[in-house]
Motif scaffolding. Structure first.
Motif, PDB file in Angstrom:
ATOM      1  N   TYR A   1       0.810  -1.207   0.000  1.00 21.91           N
ATOM      2  CA  TYR A   1       0.000   0.000   0.000  1.00 21.91           C
ATOM      3  C   TYR A   1       0.851   1.269   0.000  1.00 21.91           C
ATOM      4  O   TYR A   1       0.321   2.371  -0.077  1.00 21.91           O
ATOM      5  N   ALA A   2       2.164   1.131   0.126  1.00 21.09           N
ATOM      6  CA  ALA A   2       3.028   2.315   0.166  1.00 21.09           C
ATOM      7  C   ALA A   2       3.086   2.957  -1.214  1.00 21.09           C
ATOM      8  O   ALA A   2       3.157   2.259  -2.222  1.00 21.09           O
ATOM      9  N   ASP A   3       3.044   4.301  -1.241  1.00 20.60           N
ATOM     10  CA  ASP A   3       3.131   4.973  -2.531  1.00 20.60           C
ATOM     11  C   ASP A   3       4.587   4.979  -3.003  1.00 20.60           C
ATOM     12  O   ASP A   3       5.504   4.715  -2.219  1.00 20.60           O
ATOM     13  N   GLU A   4       4.791   5.327  -4.265  1.00 17.20           N
ATOM     14  CA  GLU A   4       6.110   5.219  -4.901  1.00 17.20           C
ATOM     15  C   GLU A   4       7.159   6.101  -4.217  1.00 17.20           C
ATOM     16  O   GLU A   4       8.304   5.700  -4.048  1.00 17.20           O
TER      17      GLU A   4
ATOM     18  N   THR B   1       7.205   7.319  -1.066  1.00 18.28           N
ATOM     19  CA  THR B   1       7.530   6.824   0.273  1.00 18.28           C
ATOM     20  C   THR B   1       8.426   5.584   0.188  1.00 18.28           C
ATOM     21  O   THR B   1       9.431   5.476   0.889  1.00 18.28           O
TER      22      THR B   1
END
Lengths: 199, 266
Positions: free
Chosen positions: A181-184, A186
Motif C-alpha cells: 500500500y506504500a506509494d512510490e 515513500t
C-alpha cells in the motif's frame, strides 16, 4: 435561529475549527445544561490561556513565561536545535523521549501559492540563534509534505555556509503497515534510507 | 422538494438518483494536483487540473494521516490516475495511482520549487470555471512540470515559457514580431502590454517600453519552444523578459499571482 445570547453562543462556537453549525448547537445546549461550576472552570481556562500564554522569546514555542519550559531546562543539549513548523510538533517529538536538544518553532512552512515566504516565518530568529557558534547540529523536522520539504531545502541552503551538521528526519514506511500500500515516493525514500542490519 | 415534485410530475417518477441509491456519480480521470488545503481533522481539499474534466476540487479523506492509503499521491506536482465520486458539495477521491511524481525532483531545488508553484497557480487561475474541460492547459502543465523536473533548462525560463504558452492557449498570445495593432511586419522597437506585444512606432500607445532586441527574441523563442536560442541568452535579457511576462500576465489575469513575488530568479 434561537433568541439572543443562545444564538450568540452558537455563532461564536461555530467560529472554532472543525465545529459546524450542528456541533455548535450541540455544544451550546450542553453548556446550558451543565453545572455552573464546570462552566465557570471553562471560562477561567479560556481567560487564563489568553492572559498567560505567550510565545517563547528563544524558540517561539507556547510558554507561560518569557521562555518556555524546554529552553529554561539546563539539562538539555544546548548544541542541537530541532526545527519544527508548529508548537504541536514539539509535543509530538517530546512524546518520543528520543530528543534531548532544544527546538525552534517556525510558525508554518513556505507556501508561495498561499503567499507565505521565508520572511513570514521565524527564519531570521533561527539565524540569530545559530550565529553564536554554540550549535553544532540542526535537525530539520518540518512536515513530510511538499511545503515542509521545500522549507527544509531552503533552510539547508541558507545554513550551509555556516558549516553546521544539517540533518533531516527520515522518511519511509510507517510501522505496522503493508508494503503493497506504500506509494512510490515513500517506498523510494525507504530504499534510499535503508539501514544495515547488524545481527 | 418543489423541484423534485415538478420533475416527478414531468417524468412520471422520482428522478433524483442519489436519494434512491441508484447510479452513483463515479468518474475516472487523470490529473495534476495543483493545491491542497486542510479540511477538518485529517482531510484535505485537493484542487486538480484533469485531462477531461478541467479543474476539479475533491476531498482526500484521511490524507494527512501518516497511515493514509494515498501517501504522497495527492501532493502538489503529482500526476495521478484518479477515481472520484461526485458528492453533494465536493467530490471525493476514492482511489489514486501515481502516473508521474515531479514533486520530489522539483522540491530538491528551491528555485525550481518557487517557479513550479507559480506554474500551478497560473494553471488554477487560467481555468476559472470548475469542471470545464481544459485539455490543452492540462497537457501544457504536464509538459512544463516534466521539463522543470528534468532540470535541463533554467527554472525561470521554464516558468516564463509556460506563462507565455498558457496565455496563448487562453487566447492571449503575445506578438513578438508583427505589430500587435496594425500587423505590420517587424521587428519593432516598442512593447506594450495592453496592446498585446510588439508595436510599431506609428501605433505605439503611451506607456510603451522599448526592451532590448535580444529580450524580445528570447520571449519569441520561449513561446515557440526554441530552447537552443533561449538557453544562450544573457541574464540581463532574461530578467527584462521575466518582467515583461509578469506584467503581461497580470494585465490579463487582472489580479497578480500570490506566488510570483516569491519566485527566485537565478
Amino acid at each position: 435561529m434561537y433568541e439572543g445570547v443562545v444564538q450568540d453562543l452558537i455563532d461564536e462556537l461555530g467560529q472554532l475549527p472543525g465545529v459546524g453549525p450542528k456541533s455548535a448547537q450541540r455544544i451550546a445546549f450542553h453548556l446550558l445544561a451543565a453545572d455552573p461550576v464546570d462552566v465557570r472552570r471553562l471560562i477561567t481556562a479560556l481567560t487564563e490561556v489568553k492572559e498567560k500564554v505567550r510565545f517563547c522569546r528563544t524558540c517561539g514555542n507556547v510558554a507561560e513565561e518569557d521562555q518556555c519550559r524546554i529552553c529554561r531546562d539546563t539539562r538539555r543539549d544546548l548544541s542541537v536545535i530541532c526545527v519544527v513548523e508548529e508548537s504541536k510538533d514539539v509535543v509530538a517529538i517530546e512524546k518520543t523521549r528520543e530528543f534531548r536538544g532544544r527546538y525552534h518553532v517556525l510558525g508554518g512552512a513556505i507556501s508561495p501559492i498561499e503567499g507565505i515566504g521565508p520572511d513570514d516565518l521565524r527564519v531570521k530568529e533561527l539565524m540569530t540563534r545559530l550565529a553564536d557558534g554554540s550549535i553544532t547540529e540542526l535537525i530539520l523536522a518540518t512536515d513530510p509534505n511538499l511545503e515542509g520539504e521545500a522549507t527544509a531545502t531552503y533552510l539547508a541552503r541558507l545554513v550551509k555556509p555556516m558549516g553546521l551538521r544539517v540533518t533531516r528526519l527520515a522518511s519511509g514506511l510507517p510501522v505496522g503497515g503493508d508494503l503493497e500500500y506504500a506509494d512510490e515516493v515513500t517506498l523510494g525514500r525507504a530504499f534510499e534510507g535503508r539501514r544495515l542490519l547488524d545481527v | 422538494m418543489t423541484s423534485r415534485l415538478v420533475l416527478a410530475a414531468w417524468w412520471g417518477c422520482w428522478v433524483d438518483p442519489i436519494d434512491h441509491n441508484g447510479a452513483v456519480g463515479l468518474y475516472r480521470d487523470e490529473g495534476v494536483v495543483l493545491r491542497t488545503q486542510k479540511l477538518g481533522e485529517a482531510d484535505r481539499i485537493i484542487t486538480l487540473l484533469t485531462r477531461a474534466n478541467g479543474r476539479v476540487r475533491a476531498v482526500g479523506k484521511g490524507v494527512r494521516r501518516t497511515r493514509s492509503k494515498f501517501g504522497s499521491r495527492l501532493e502538489p506536482f503529482t500526476h495521478v490516475d484518479l477515481q472520484i465520486y461526485e458528492g453533494r458539495s465536493l467530490d471525493v477521491v476514492q482511489q489514486a495511482e501515481t502516473i508521474a511524481s515531479y514533486g520530489d525532483r522539483i522540491v530538491d531545488d528551491y528555485t525550481r520549487y518557487t517557479s513550479g508553484t507559480a506554474m500551478l497557480e497560473t494553471a488554477e487561475r487560467m481555468t476559472a470555471e470548475e469542471k470545464e474541460p481544459a485539455t490543452q492547459h492540462f497537457l501544457l502543465l504536464v509538459g512544463g512540470l516534466r521539463t522543470l523536473a528534468d532540470g535541463a533548462h533554467t527554472p525561470s525560463l521554464v516558468l516564463d515559457a509556460f506563462l507565455l504558452r498558457s496565455l496563448a492557449v487562453a487566447g492571449y498570445a503575445a506578438s513578438f514580431e508583427d505589430c500587435a495593432r496594425c500587423t505590420r511586419p517587424g521587428p519593432h522597437p516598442f512593447f506594450n502590454v495592453a496592446a498585446g506585444g510588439a508595436v510599431c512606432p506609428s501605433c505605439r500607445p503611451p506607456g510603451s517600453v522599448s526592451p532590448a532586441r535580444e529580450t524580445v527574441q528570447l520571449l519569441a523563442a520561449l513561446l515557440t519552444g526554441d530552447w537552443p536560442t533561449a538557453d544562450q541568452t544573457e541574464s540581463r535579457h532574461r530578467r527584462e523578459g521575466s518582467g515583461l511576462v509578469a506584467a503581461y500576465l497580470q494585465w490579463h489575469l487582472e489580479r497578480g499571482l500570490r506566488s510570483m513575488p516569491l519566485v527566485e530568479r537565478s
